[in-house]
Scaffold this motif. Sequence first.
Motif, PDB file in Angstrom:
ATOM      1  N   GLY A   1       0.815  -1.216   0.000  1.00 42.47           N
ATOM      2  CA  GLY A   1       0.000   0.000   0.000  1.00 42.47           C
ATOM      3  C   GLY A   1       0.841   1.255   0.000  1.00 42.47           C
ATOM      4  N   GLY A   2       0.203   2.331  -0.403  1.00 38.32           N
ATOM      5  CA  GLY A   2       0.826   3.647  -0.295  1.00 38.32           C
ATOM      6  C   GLY A   2       1.840   4.012  -1.359  1.00 38.32           C
ATOM      7  N   VAL A   3       2.062   3.136  -2.361  1.00 39.79           N
ATOM      8  CA  VAL A   3       3.082   3.506  -3.349  1.00 39.79           C
ATOM      9  C   VAL A   3       2.495   4.108  -4.628  1.00 39.79           C
ATOM     10  N   SER A   4       1.148   4.206  -4.682  1.00 37.21           N
ATOM     11  CA  SER A   4       0.566   4.937  -5.813  1.00 37.21           C
ATOM     12  C   SER A   4       0.565   6.424  -5.422  1.00 37.21           C
ATOM     13  N   VAL A   5      -0.287   7.234  -6.022  1.00 39.56           N
ATOM     14  CA  VAL A   5      -0.152   8.673  -5.781  1.00 39.56           C
ATOM     15  C   VAL A   5      -1.308   9.270  -4.978  1.00 39.56           C
ATOM     16  N   GLY A   6      -1.948   8.432  -4.144  1.00 37.43           N
ATOM     17  CA  GLY A   6      -3.054   8.922  -3.305  1.00 37.43           C
ATOM     18  C   GLY A   6      -2.601  10.042  -2.379  1.00 37.43           C
ATOM     19  N   ALA A   7      -3.545  10.899  -2.003  1.00 41.67           N
ATOM     20  CA  ALA A   7      -3.225  12.085  -1.213  1.00 41.67           C
ATOM     21  C   ALA A   7      -2.601  11.736   0.143  1.00 41.67           C
ATOM     22  N   ALA A   8      -3.075  10.644   0.777  1.00 39.58           N
ATOM     23  CA  ALA A   8      -2.577  10.319   2.117  1.00 39.58           C
ATOM     24  C   ALA A   8      -1.391   9.353   2.071  1.00 39.58           C
ATOM     25  N   ASP A   9      -0.850   9.144   0.867  1.00 38.96           N
ATOM     26  CA  ASP A   9       0.224   8.181   0.742  1.00 38.96           C
ATOM     27  C   ASP A   9       1.586   8.847   0.930  1.00 38.96           C
ATOM     28  N   TYR A  10       2.060   8.819   2.170  1.00 41.57           N
ATOM     29  CA  TYR A  10       3.361   9.432   2.476  1.00 41.57           C
ATOM     30  C   TYR A  10       4.486   8.439   2.278  1.00 41.57           C
ATOM     31  N   THR A  11       4.096   7.212   2.002  1.00 41.47           N
ATOM     32  CA  THR A  11       5.090   6.138   1.939  1.00 41.47           C
ATOM     33  C   THR A  11       6.236   6.481   0.985  1.00 41.47           C
ATOM     34  N   ARG A  12       5.871   6.950  -0.205  1.00 42.38           N
ATOM     35  CA  ARG A  12       6.905   7.252  -1.219  1.00 42.38           C
ATOM     36  C   ARG A  12       7.904   8.263  -0.697  1.00 42.38           C
ATOM     37  N   GLN A  13       7.338   9.344  -0.131  1.00 44.11           N
ATOM     38  CA  GLN A  13       8.165  10.436   0.385  1.00 44.11           C
ATOM     39  C   GLN A  13       9.182   9.950   1.440  1.00 44.11           C
ATOM     40  N   ILE A  14       8.690   9.118   2.350  1.00 42.83           N
ATOM     41  CA  ILE A  14       9.575   8.651   3.431  1.00 42.83           C
ATOM     42  C   ILE A  14      10.606   7.656   2.888  1.00 42.83           C
ATOM     43  N   MET A  15      10.157   6.784   1.986  1.00 46.58           N
ATOM     44  CA  MET A  15      11.095   5.811   1.406  1.00 46.58           C
ATOM     45  C   MET A  15      12.224   6.548   0.683  1.00 46.58           C
ATOM     46  N   ALA A  16      11.865   7.573  -0.064  1.00 44.87           N
ATOM     47  CA  ALA A  16      12.867   8.325  -0.827  1.00 44.87           C
ATOM     48  C   ALA A  16      13.848   9.013   0.121  1.00 44.87           C
ATOM     49  N   LYS A  17      13.312   9.487   1.246  1.00 52.51           N
ATOM     50  CA  LYS A  17      14.157  10.187   2.217  1.00 52.51           C
ATOM     51  C   LYS A  17      15.207   9.244   2.827  1.00 52.51           C
ATOM     52  N   LEU A  18      14.844   7.964   2.973  1.00 49.82           N
ATOM     53  CA  LEU A  18      15.726   7.039   3.683  1.00 49.82           C
ATOM     54  C   LEU A  18      16.739   6.311   2.799  1.00 49.82           C
ATOM     55  N   GLY A  19      16.662   6.498   1.495  1.00 45.74           N
ATOM     56  CA  GLY A  19      17.651   5.758   0.704  1.00 45.74           C
ATOM     57  C   GLY A  19      17.535   5.940  -0.783  1.00 45.74           C
ATOM     58  N   ASP A  20      18.040   4.920  -1.485  1.00 43.51           N
ATOM     59  CA  ASP A  20      18.085   4.924  -2.944  1.00 43.51           C
ATOM     60  C   ASP A  20      16.896   4.089  -3.427  1.00 43.51           C
ATOM     61  N   VAL A  21      15.787   4.766  -3.695  1.00 48.25           N
ATOM     62  CA  VAL A  21      14.557   4.042  -4.020  1.00 48.25           C
ATOM     63  C   VAL A  21      13.956   4.605  -5.312  1.00 48.25           C
ATOM     64  N   SER A  22      13.558   3.681  -6.207  1.00 51.50           N
ATOM     65  CA  SER A  22      12.877   4.106  -7.435  1.00 51.50           C
ATOM     66  C   SER A  22      11.394   3.811  -7.297  1.00 51.50           C
ATOM     67  N   PHE A  23      10.593   4.660  -7.912  1.00 49.07           N
ATOM     68  CA  PHE A  23       9.137   4.465  -7.905  1.00 49.07           C
ATOM     69  C   PHE A  23       8.710   4.250  -9.337  1.00 49.07           C
ATOM     70  N   TRP A  24       8.139   3.093  -9.592  1.00 50.69           N
ATOM     71  CA  TRP A  24       7.827   2.726 -10.967  1.00 50.69           C
ATOM     72  C   TRP A  24       6.331   2.579 -11.185  1.00 50.69           C
ATOM     73  N   LYS A  25       5.961   2.831 -12.431  1.00 48.08           N
ATOM     74  CA  LYS A  25       4.658   2.361 -12.912  1.00 48.08           C
ATOM     75  C   LYS A  25       5.017   1.310 -13.943  1.00 48.08           C
ATOM     76  N   ILE A  26       4.674   0.083 -13.634  1.00 49.98           N
ATOM     77  CA  ILE A  26       5.105  -1.026 -14.474  1.00 49.98           C
ATOM     78  C   ILE A  26       4.013  -1.393 -15.468  1.00 49.98           C
ATOM     79  N   GLY A  27       4.419  -1.749 -16.674  1.00 54.37           N
ATOM     80  CA  GLY A  27       3.464  -2.149 -17.714  1.00 54.37           C
ATOM     81  C   GLY A  27       2.943  -3.525 -17.416  1.00 54.37           C
ATOM     82  N   MET A  28       2.040  -3.612 -16.437  1.00 58.40           N
ATOM     83  CA  MET A  28       1.518  -4.925 -16.037  1.00 58.40           C
ATOM     84  C   MET A  28       0.128  -4.770 -15.443  1.00 58.40           C
ATOM     85  N   ARG A  29      -0.578  -5.891 -15.365  1.00 55.44           N
ATOM     86  CA  ARG A  29      -1.874  -5.920 -14.732  1.00 55.44           C
ATOM     87  C   ARG A  29      -2.094  -7.267 -14.093  1.00 55.44           C
TER      88      ARG A  29
END
Length: 427
Positions: free
Chosen positions: A268-296
């Motif tokens: 959870g929290g890795v899409s772009v929802g308003a309450a999703d702080y996960t990405r922000q904190i993950m990026a702050k703590l290290g070398d993290v990429s955020f992807w949108k993958i061509g999959m379903r």
Amino acid sequence: MTTPTLNDITSCLSAYDPDALPVRDAQRVIRDFIEPVGAIEQVALLAALDRVLGADIISPISVPAHDNSAMDGYALRGADLSGASPVTLAVVGSVFAGRPSGVIPGSGECVRIMTGGVMPAGCDSVIPQELVAAIGADSITIAPNVIRSGDNRRFAGEDLMAGSAALRTGKVIRPADLGLLASLGIATVPVARRLRVAFFSTGDELRSIGQPLDAGCVYDSNRYTLHGMLTRLGCEIVDMGVVRDDPQALEDALRHACEHVDAIVTSGGVSVGAADYTRQIMAKLGDVSFWKIGMRPGRPLAFGRIASNGHSAFLFGLPGNPVAVMVSFYFFARDALLRMMGADAPLPMLKVRSAGAIRKKPGRTEYQRGILEHDGEGRQSVRITGSQGSGILRSMSEANCMVVLHDEQGNVDAGDLVDIIVFDGLI
Ligand code: AMP
Ligand code: MG
């Protein structure tokens, strides 16, 4: 050599777009960035089941140790069989399994022998008891051409030669391997230390079992599917519960995990929802990429390595939807975690006829839930489990395989071959 950053790795891809990353590129980046833990421990043979072998096992003995008989019968010299007429041989002794006899039959002689009995010197063939034409008090008669010279003799080292590699590093130890190691008299086995993996769910809407289900809330199921998948993979797991959508709570949880484990899996929290702080904190703590993958199902995925107080851990930020979390785990995290344990265990893909037509858009990989079935004539086919919504966990539970529809693939007609990966194998 310094450890490459994610940027070093993604810059090697011919075209890198984090917002439209093909599955195979994401898998490749993960594979190149992951590092094996490398620590080895010695465990008792029976405790080695399902563990990853940490070093080649060199056979200390030949198996079998001696030439021996594959049948209950009579050991003889093949040269005595030549000729078109029946042959009568004198029986000059008996050999039982585990009790070699010193008898050396001469020409025109043979020795009664049991399965596994050590072949007497000079003998190279065994006639099974039931093929002997006549058995007398101290002789047997053999009809012409019932066996050939060399028949029913097992050679020393036929299974394994002393000094050769019986098992290779990286093998996941199965029941047959336990037996093989036992046949070599090996009591302790070097295995990769268990990988420590922490996991937690994120989302204010999540309730845990035992709590009332307030309006708009759902029970947290991802922690349970992750518990199951990580346990099956042989990891030592740390269940960190549900973490609120709150920057401080997320940072505390990630830092704590990072200081104690080799890898962290969140949902959870890795899409772009308003309450999703996960990405922000993950990026702050290290070398993290955020992807949108061509999959379903799937699409959003965070991957990288975070650090806290001198400790680092690989991070897999999986999507929140219950089916998406499982599919992302199977096709990205599974292979990476196995590699961290030093294992190389690619999944076997099978081709099976599709029972029905399947709609599929080229340009993305689809993982559909399938049921592999046999008809009355022993033919196999796979059918899709109805609606493929990424929140419908029931259809994941009904399925016994994943149908993999590759990037370039379009619509499938009934009767076309499709790739599947089955969930379960022989024990
Ligand atoms: P998110 O990626 O956080 O936006 O979540 C996507 C969807 O998955 C939302 O509908 C969530 O309620 C649902 N979801 C997220 N985490 C879980 C979980 N641990 N268990 C069940 N559903 C979840
Ligand atoms: Mg969420």
